[in-house]
Motif scaffolding. Structure first.
Motif, PDB file in Angstrom:
ATOM      1  N   ASP A 329       1.015  -1.247   0.156  1.00 14.75           N
ATOM      2  CA  ASP A 329       0.042  -0.057   0.008  1.00 14.75           C
ATOM      3  C   ASP A 329       0.841   1.406   0.091  1.00 14.75           C
ATOM      4  N   TRP A 330       2.013   1.176   0.719  1.00  9.78           N
ATOM      5  CA  TRP A 330       2.960   2.295   0.907  1.00  9.78           C
ATOM      6  C   TRP A 330       3.481   2.725  -0.507  1.00  9.78           C
ATOM      7  N   LEU A 331       3.884   1.486  -1.193  1.00 14.14           N
ATOM      8  CA  LEU A 331       4.348   1.945  -2.523  1.00 14.14           C
ATOM      9  C   LEU A 331       3.431   2.451  -3.460  1.00 14.14           C
ATOM     10  N   HIS A 332       2.186   1.841  -3.629  1.00 13.81           N
ATOM     11  CA  HIS A 332       1.229   2.224  -4.364  1.00 13.81           C
ATOM     12  C   HIS A 332       0.965   3.658  -4.164  1.00 13.81           C
ATOM     13  N   GLU A 333       0.811   4.261  -3.066  1.00 16.58           N
ATOM     14  CA  GLU A 333       0.386   5.520  -2.550  1.00 16.58           C
ATOM     15  C   GLU A 333       1.541   6.457  -2.914  1.00 16.58           C
ATOM     16  N   VAL A 505      12.219   7.916  -3.681  1.00 17.99           N
ATOM     17  CA  VAL A 505      10.783   7.788  -3.649  1.00 17.99           C
ATOM     18  C   VAL A 505      10.096   9.056  -3.470  1.00 17.99           C
ATOM     19  N   ALA A 506      10.777   9.617  -2.287  1.00 21.31           N
ATOM     20  CA  ALA A 506      10.347  11.119  -1.856  1.00 21.31           C
ATOM     21  C   ALA A 506      10.393  12.215  -2.790  1.00 21.31           C
ATOM     22  N   PHE A 507      11.065  11.794  -3.724  1.00 18.65           N
ATOM     23  CA  PHE A 507      11.141  12.805  -4.947  1.00 18.65           C
ATOM     24  C   PHE A 507      10.552  12.524  -5.912  1.00 18.65           C
ATOM     25  N   GLY A 508      10.056  11.152  -6.313  1.00 20.48           N
ATOM     26  CA  GLY A 508       9.371  10.600  -7.412  1.00 20.48           C
ATOM     27  C   GLY A 508       8.208  11.442  -7.761  1.00 20.48           C
ATOM     28  N   ALA A 509       7.224  12.200  -7.066  1.00 18.48           N
ATOM     29  CA  ALA A 509       6.069  12.749  -7.584  1.00 18.48           C
ATOM     30  C   ALA A 509       6.694  14.062  -8.263  1.00 18.48           C
ATOM     31  N   VAL A 510       7.683  14.749  -7.725  1.00 16.57           N
ATOM     32  CA  VAL A 510       8.320  15.935  -8.474  1.00 16.57           C
ATOM     33  C   VAL A 510       8.882  15.351  -9.915  1.00 16.57           C
ATOM     34  N   VAL A 605      17.156  -0.903 -11.663  1.00 14.73           N
ATOM     35  CA  VAL A 605      16.137  -1.779 -11.005  1.00 14.73           C
ATOM     36  C   VAL A 605      15.454  -1.069  -9.766  1.00 14.73           C
ATOM     37  N   THR A 606      14.151  -0.959  -9.982  1.00  6.64           N
ATOM     38  CA  THR A 606      13.351  -0.353  -9.015  1.00  6.64           C
ATOM     39  C   THR A 606      12.248  -1.235  -8.250  1.00  6.64           C
ATOM     40  N   GLU A 607      11.768  -0.851  -7.184  1.00  9.55           N
ATOM     41  CA  GLU A 607      10.618  -1.652  -6.752  1.00  9.55           C
ATOM     42  C   GLU A 607       9.319  -0.857  -6.648  1.00  9.55           C
ATOM     43  N   GLY A 608       8.450  -1.675  -7.164  1.00 10.78           N
ATOM     44  CA  GLY A 608       6.982  -0.800  -7.007  1.00 10.78           C
ATOM     45  C   GLY A 608       6.644   0.249  -8.297  1.00 10.78           C
ATOM     46  N   GLY A 609       7.437   0.050  -9.338  1.00 13.22           N
ATOM     47  CA  GLY A 609       7.203   1.345 -10.258  1.00 13.22           C
ATOM     48  C   GLY A 609       8.366   1.843 -10.560  1.00 13.22           C
TER      49      GLY A 609
END
Length: 764
Positions: A329-333, A505-510, A605-609
């Motif tokens: 759920d954390w990775l999806h969100e 991950v914390a920069f992914g939305a940017v 290689v990443t995890e969850g997208g």
């Protein structure tokens, strides 16, 4: 209107500052430039009204032993702290002691690689020893100063040796001031820049003004990329007004009958060391029924009440809307944050909050002390009429950079995207509230005049929201997309994260929103690679570290051991990185990349997208690379580098060329210098150069063989960078390839072009 402004609550001591029958004590006095009893200065004729308590300042200045006109019992900081709970002025002064100030200024802090929030202005030892007094300095037609002066040594007046300023009797270096601005509403003193201190009361309450701001900017979605799909968050908190507090329950944003345009507010906050309440799988059903308002920490309660006050019924808080003990759920969100923040009605930023228990505004606001003095000396000398209003403010908090940019919230990695992506943000500090949208204008609670903290689209101090959403703005300022990406990463990379695996991950939305705005194929596998864009490469490889930056090394057995960001990515560094992508202003791609290695392949290689945690990665390049031997000579460690003489070697180990006095910037230097042999071999990968056949500059990346990682040939790891000058690549290649030699030896490359002598190699 000024008569309707409520006065602030002051203690008896602070009330005394503005009462009584004071007369000027230090007429024509200017500290350190006017001697006592000197004739009035025709240029600076205004008086300073002073008190001295019992330390001898005033008698020494006057040389006649004149007694102080008013005692000021708050001569210690501890007295101020005790009184600050009920006195607005005492609290304003105390906040100045506790504030964190940039060492020089915010821009300089970033440029030199320091954390943006600087250091405490006062040390605890200094505060404990400080003794002080208060005086007011006035100049007609100018903002006056209320100065709380403290001396960090109790014996400052008695010790008048060579280290004491003989003009004013103060030891150099031990005087510290808390200086507050006094604004009056006398017509003779109401300069244009001060009128807003009265006018803001005519604009209604702060909530009414924020409402108008939201209405005036309701078309914010026009600035968002058209290919960003509007959707509600997976979960939302539904708020219903009630007594003694709102009713709160968790709803499924996808399954309830809500229009996709339903407004919701997002909360940006710092978790601190603990989270009092959070959503876990076992409490999902319970939270769906109801979340007790009393169980919410103060910041969440304040945010819920404010959301309802702004006429909105839905609130998104990460810790209550994402299942915290579910990795899936954390990775999806985490992959949906771009939509969550870009389409929210407003983001409430708990800027002053260090954790969820402090509330949105830990101290009363606004931080403007309202006073109507009866001090006749003040009235006579300054022209103020009885009953008129003074406003006392701390000038430090008049600046957006000091109040918001340096705030606790903006030291955290996760909160960067929350500001950068939210079209509208309400910044809640402990003094007053600020708000801004996609423009240069920033509004504040105690002013009707919009201020600007325009850093420009090329700043590394704070994201330029207008340039982020508006490509035309960047075109006008001649800021290429790749440059702007560099600045975003530089800004983000200084922030702290609790979990290292969250770095990208914390920069992914940017990244996602940036890609969509700039037409990059964000959904294409292999386009976004560990903080870089395949479309831009090899731009994005040309970086060096700032002061105090350091390459992260995972410890065996740690939580992040399985998550390894490749060494060629800026994200492998914690701290400031500076980019050298200057040639991106050239017109054609061929011109831009001339002198750079050719990109052969890149894989991450990443995890969850695409924007999930990075586990490994490599990049394959083809271009000039040389084996070199360096001589160890320590440079100032604070500058993160070492001076070295380096020699370029041929494949038979003979020397082809020598460069003296070169500064190398190493990605990891703490504790490493003693481990290195004096003549250490490494590899010089030329990442860019100016001129092929004549003297010019080159930017090079320093590599070492990735021994123990793989048995493949030609696999390297980045260890640093350097900017050096040489007589062109053509001459260097000719010198290296003498007598049938090559730059590298067998096993040090994947492939070679026999015509150019360039190699194919991999960096992990």
């Amino acid at each position: 209107m000024a008569d309707l402004i409520p006065t602030s609550t002051l203690c008896d001591v602070c009330t005394g500052i503005f009462a009584g029958n004071w007369q000027p004590q230090l007429r024509g006095w200017k500290r350190a430039i006017k001697r006592p009893n000197a004739p009035p200065d025709p240029i600076n004729p205004e008086p300073a009204f002073g008190t001295a308590y019992d330390h001898g300042m005033e008698p020494y200045v006057h040389r006649t032993g004149a007694p102080p006109t008013l005692s000021y019992p708050h001569y210690s900081v501890e007295d101020l702290r005790k009184s600050g709970a009920s006195c607005a002025l005492c609290q304003t002064v105390v906040l100045a002691f506790d504030a964190l100030h940039p060492r020089n200024d915010i821009g300089m802090d970033y440029m030199e690689g320091r954390k943006p929030y600087g250091v405490a202005a006062w040390g605890q030892e200094e505060i404990a020893k400080a003794k002080g007094y208060v005086f007011i300095y006035t100049e007609k037609n100018k903002t006056s100063k209320l100065i709380f002066r403290y001396h960090v040594y109790a014996d400052w007046a008695a010790n008048r040796n060579m280290d004491v300023n003989p003009i004013v009797g103060e030891r150099e270096g031990n005087v510290k001031d808390v200086t507050l601005d006094i604004h009056g509403d006398n017509p003779d003193l109401s300069k244009e820049e001060n009128k807003h201190y009265i006018a803001w009361m005519d604009q209604g309450t702060t909530i009414e003004r924020v409402h108008r701001f939201l209405n005036d900017t309701s078309d914010f979605a026009k600035d968002l990329p058209k290919n960003l799909v509007r959707q509600l968050p997976t979960r939302l908190l539904h708020l219903t007004a009630g007594s003694p507090g709102p009713m709160v329950r968790l709803i499924d944003g996808a399954n309830v009958c809500l229009d996709v345009n339903t407004p919701y507010i997002a909360l940006s906050h710092s978790w601190g060391n603990t989270m009092p309440i959070q959503l876990i799988a076992s409490r999902l059903t319970e939270f769906t029924n109801e979340i007790a308002f009393s169980d919410l920490p103060a910041t969440f309660r304040d945010a819920a009440a404010l959301t309802l006050e702004l006429g909105v019924s839905y609130l998104w808080i990460d810790s209550l809307c994402i299942i915290q003990d579910s990795a899936s759920d954390w990775l999806h969100e985490a992959q949906r944050m771009a939509s969550v923040y870009a389409f929210c009605h407003l983001t409430i930023a708990a800027s002053a909050s260090k954790n969820p228990t402090t509330g949105l505004s830990p101290s009363p606001r606004p931080r403007t002390v309202i006073i109507r003095p009866t001090w006749t000396g003040f009235i006579q000398e300054w022209g103020l009429q009885p009953g008129q209003t003074l406003r006392v403010t701390n000038p430090w908090y008049q600046d957006f950079g000091n109040t918001i940019v340096s705030a606790p919230l903006n030291r955290r990695g996760w909160t960067y995207q929350e500001y950068a992506l939210s079209p509208r943000v309400l910044h809640c500090t402990d003094g007053e509230w600020w708000w801004n949208g996609i423009s240069d204008e920033i509004y504040r609670e105690t002013s009707t005049n919009p201020t600007r903290f325009f850093t420009g689209s090329g700043s590394i101090t704070w994201p330029d929201k207008l340039s982020f959403f508006n490509k035309e703005r960047r075109r006008i300022t001649r800021t290429p997309d790749v440059w702007f990406w560099d600045y975003l990463t530089s800004q983000y990379n200084q922030r702290a994260l609790t979990k290292r695996k969250d770095k990208l991950v914390a920069f992914g939305a940017v990244a996602q929103l940036f890609g969509q705005i700039n037409g990059l194929p964000v959904d294409k596998p292999g386009e976004y690679v560990a903080g870089a864009w395949r479309t831009y490469l090899p731009f994005g490889l040309h970086w060096s570290i700032g002061e105090n930056a350091e390459r992260h090394v995972s410890q065996p057995g740690s939580e992040d051991e399985d998550y390894v960001i490749p060494s060629w990515s800026w994200a492998s560094i914690d701290g400031l990185v500076r980019f050298h992508d200057g040639k991106s202003l050239e017109k054609t791609r061929e011109e831009q990349t001339k002198g750079m290695p050719r990109l052969v392949d890149v894989n991450v290689v990443t995890e969850g997208g695409h924007f999930g945690p990075v586990k490994s990665g490599y990049i394959v390049l083809h271009g000039p690379i040389f084996r070199i031997r360096v001589s160890k000579k320590a440079r100032d460690h604070k500058q993160s580098g070492f001076y070295r003489n380096f020699r370029v070697l041929r494949s038979d180990d003979s020397e082809a060329w020598q460069h003296d006095g070169q500064a190398f910037s190493l990605d990891t230097w703490k504790g490493k210098l003693d481990e290195w042999a004096d003549d250490r071999e490494m590899y010089l990968m030329i990442a860019d150069f100016d001129k092929e056949d004549e003297y010019g500059s080159a930017f090079a990346i320093l590599l070492e063989l990735a021994g123990g990682v793989t048995k493949e040939k030609g696999v390297f790891r980045r260890i640093g960078s350097t900017l050096f000058y040489f007589h062109g690549l053509t001459k260097l290649m000719k010198d290296v390839r003498q007598d049938g030699n090559e730059a590298l030896r067998d096993g040090e490359y994947m492939d070679i072009d026999p015509k150019t002598g360039f190699y194919t190699y991999k960096i992990v």
